[in-house]
Design a protein around this motif. Structure first.
Motif, short mmCIF file in Angstrom:
data_model
loop_
_atom_site.label_atom_id
_atom_site.label_comp_id
_atom_site.label_asym_id
_atom_site.label_seq_id
_atom_site.Cartn_x
_atom_site.Cartn_y
_atom_site.Cartn_z
N THR A 8 0.65 -1.01 0.34
CA THR A 8 -0.27 0.24 0.28
C THR A 8 1.26 1.07 -0.10
N ASP A 205 2.07 4.25 -9.26
CA ASP A 205 1.42 3.33 -8.23
C ASP A 205 1.42 1.54 -9.10
N ILE A 210 1.97 -1.60 -5.86
CA ILE A 210 1.39 -1.43 -5.03
C ILE A 210 -0.27 -1.70 -5.56
N THR A 211 -0.11 -2.14 -4.82
CA THR A 211 -1.33 -4.04 -4.75
C THR A 211 -2.96 -2.76 -4.59
N ASP A 212 -3.07 -2.27 -3.43
CA ASP A 212 -4.25 -1.48 -2.90
C ASP A 212 -4.17 -0.38 -2.43
N PRO A 238 -3.69 -0.57 -9.18
CA PRO A 238 -3.84 -1.47 -8.06
C PRO A 238 -5.36 -2.20 -7.66
N ARG A 239 -5.92 -2.83 -6.32
CA ARG A 239 -7.34 -2.13 -6.26
C ARG A 239 -7.93 -0.99 -5.44
N TYR A 240 -8.91 -1.06 -6.18
CA TYR A 240 -8.55 0.93 -5.44
C TYR A 240 -10.33 0.50 -4.09
#
Length: 477
Positions: A8, A205, A210-212, A238-240
């Motif tokens: 993150t 990102d 960055i994954t999340d 990433p997942r947002y």
């Protein structure tokens, strides 16, 4: 770190002091990474060099360290995706700009701000949402060259594909859909050559793995734009998750204007880091555990599914509650260092005083106040205390002085002697005694603080109470 490790980030644009809204964003991202054994990245988004303040960035990092929110990659730490100040990543962005232009995903825009504002007004007047009308989208290379020759510096816009739908699953809001026809081409590089937030934020990102990302829901409409950029560049996003904002009493987003204080101001006021962390972790997020938690405990109970999409109102009383919890949980030596009360008490009495008054302390000034009330000269009488003394009458305190001078100057002995000699007990006895000895009608348990006062102070304060009661009676007559 494996490819599946959660990573993150907190990506502030330091133009001033760190406030609670931004701090919560940092905290939630740090907790998410910590809960999954991942990495927390700090990235300084400073492409706007006119507003950026280096001292603000240094202060922000100091605030995060004070709170225990260490970052595993970022400024002063380093990492595989360095540099972590965006203004040092210009060459990276330029390469991607060239790629987008070469592939037809971006084009120069020479529209002035006044021209854009006129277009927005016309769209609003026609009942349409304002978005870029595509004025420069079909400029030929010759027309663009002529405008450059005239000295007009263009911005660079991303060409949004028509007739599509951008879909993604928001970890807070759930499934999201945005029609590209409602977005409009947007700026990815400003006319001065600096990277726009939408572009540099998304690219970094992706490049930093960055994954999340957890951020305020004021960024929700930015997400489809960023996903379009990343898709065009062949990069993975990433997942947002977009959480409800913290608001002030006026319902507006929390800011200095509606009562928010910066982290530095709260630290200066005496707040403990555990108080801020436990408070903010529960603003827009639920925990099963109701008590004070250390950082690992906060991380263990954290989950994006427990983050609220609704706004959360800042509650100063709730913050003070967690301050009280943090004070009660702190070890004695730490409290001594925090309160700095040694100058107000005789040597060797600090621990006993803290044990006696801890439950009544919220801030360092509270500790100093009780140190003065216990060990200083007779404290000023609060109005309620003076009224309680007057109501009890001078005779009670004259009897108390006599008992104390006979040696009944420790609390239990004094109370027993007065119960026997006056017939008073319970609140009728303890309230006037508290008022006479501490100057207040509320406070810590009487026994330990009275015993700390010592016989001379007890007699001095009881004698003053007798005089005050007599004076008030005389004035009534």
């Amino acid at each position: 770190m494996s490819d599946t490790t959660v990573k993150t980030r907190f990506a502030p644009s330091p133009t001033g002091a760190l406030h609670l809204g931004n701090l919560r964003t940092a905290l939630f991202n740090a907790l998410l990474a910590r809960s999954r054994g991942g990495h927390f990245v700090l990235r300084i988004e400073d492409t706007d060099r006119e507003r950026y303040r280096p001292e603000a960035a240094q202060a922000l990092m100091g605030d995060l360290r004070w709170l225990g929110l260490a970052w595993q990659e970022g400024p002063e730490v380093g990492g595989p995706a360095a540099p972590y100040h965006q203004h040092e990543r210009t060459a990276i962005y330029d390469a991607y700009y060239r790629q987008l232009e070469a592939e037809g995903w971006a084009y120069p825009c020479f529209c002035t701000e006044s021209e854009l504002e006129m277009a927005r007004r016309a769209q609003r007047a026609a009942g349409r949402p304002p978005r870029y009308p595509g004025t420069c989208a079909r400029l030929s290379a010759e027309e663009a060259a002529r405008k450059r020759a005239e000295g007009r510096a263009p911005a660079l816009r991303f060409r949004v594909p028509p007739g599509e739908e951008v879909r993604f699953t928001d970890t807070v809001h759930g499934e999201q859909r945005f029609a590209t026809d409602e977005i409009g081409d947007f700026v990815i590089r400003r006319a001065d050559g600096t990277a726009a937030y939408l572009f540099s934020n998304a690219v970094d990102d992706a490049l930093m793995g960055i994954t999340d990302v957890l951020r305020g829901d004021d960024h929700l409409t930015n997400t489809p734009r960023q996903l379009l950029v990343l898709r065009a560049l062949g990069l993975s996003g990433p997942r947002y998750g977009h959480m409800g904002l913290i608001t002030g009493d006026d319902g507006a987003p929390l800011s200095k204007r509606n009562g928010s204080r910066s982290v530095a101001e709260l630290e200066a006021a005496g707040y403990l880091p555990e108080a801020l962390l436990n408070y903010l972790a529960r603003v827009g997020h639920t925990y099963d555990e109701a008590g004070l938690l250390e950082l690992d405990g906060l991380a263990a109970g954290f989950a994006p599914a427990r983050v609220s999409a609704a706004p959360s109102r800042f509650d100063a009383d709730h913050l003070r509650h967690w301050q009280a919890e943090a004070v009660m949980a702190a070890d004695t030596q730490r409290l001594r260092d925090w309160l700095a009360i040694e100058a107000f008490i005789p040597p060797g009495y600090a621990d006993e005083l803290l044990n006696a008054v801890r439950a009544n302390i919220r801030f360092p000034e509270d500790g100093k106040e009780w140190a003065r009330r216990v060990f200083g000269p007779p404290p000023a009488l609060e109005p309620e205390a003076r009224a309680a003394i007057a109501e009890a009458g001078a005779e009670l305190f004259e009897t108390a002085v006599a008992a104390a001078e006979e040696g009944y100057n420790r609390f239990q002995g004094l109370r027993a002697a007065l119960q026997e000699r006056t017939g008073r007990k319970g609140k009728r006895l303890l309230m006037p005694l508290r008022a006479a000895l501490t100057g207040r009608c509320s406070g810590p348990e009487l026994q330990p603080i009275v015993d700390l006062m010592g016989g001379e102070r007890v007699v001095e304060r009881l004698r003053r109470a007798a005089e005050v009661a007599a004076e008030d009676r005389a004035q009534e007559e």
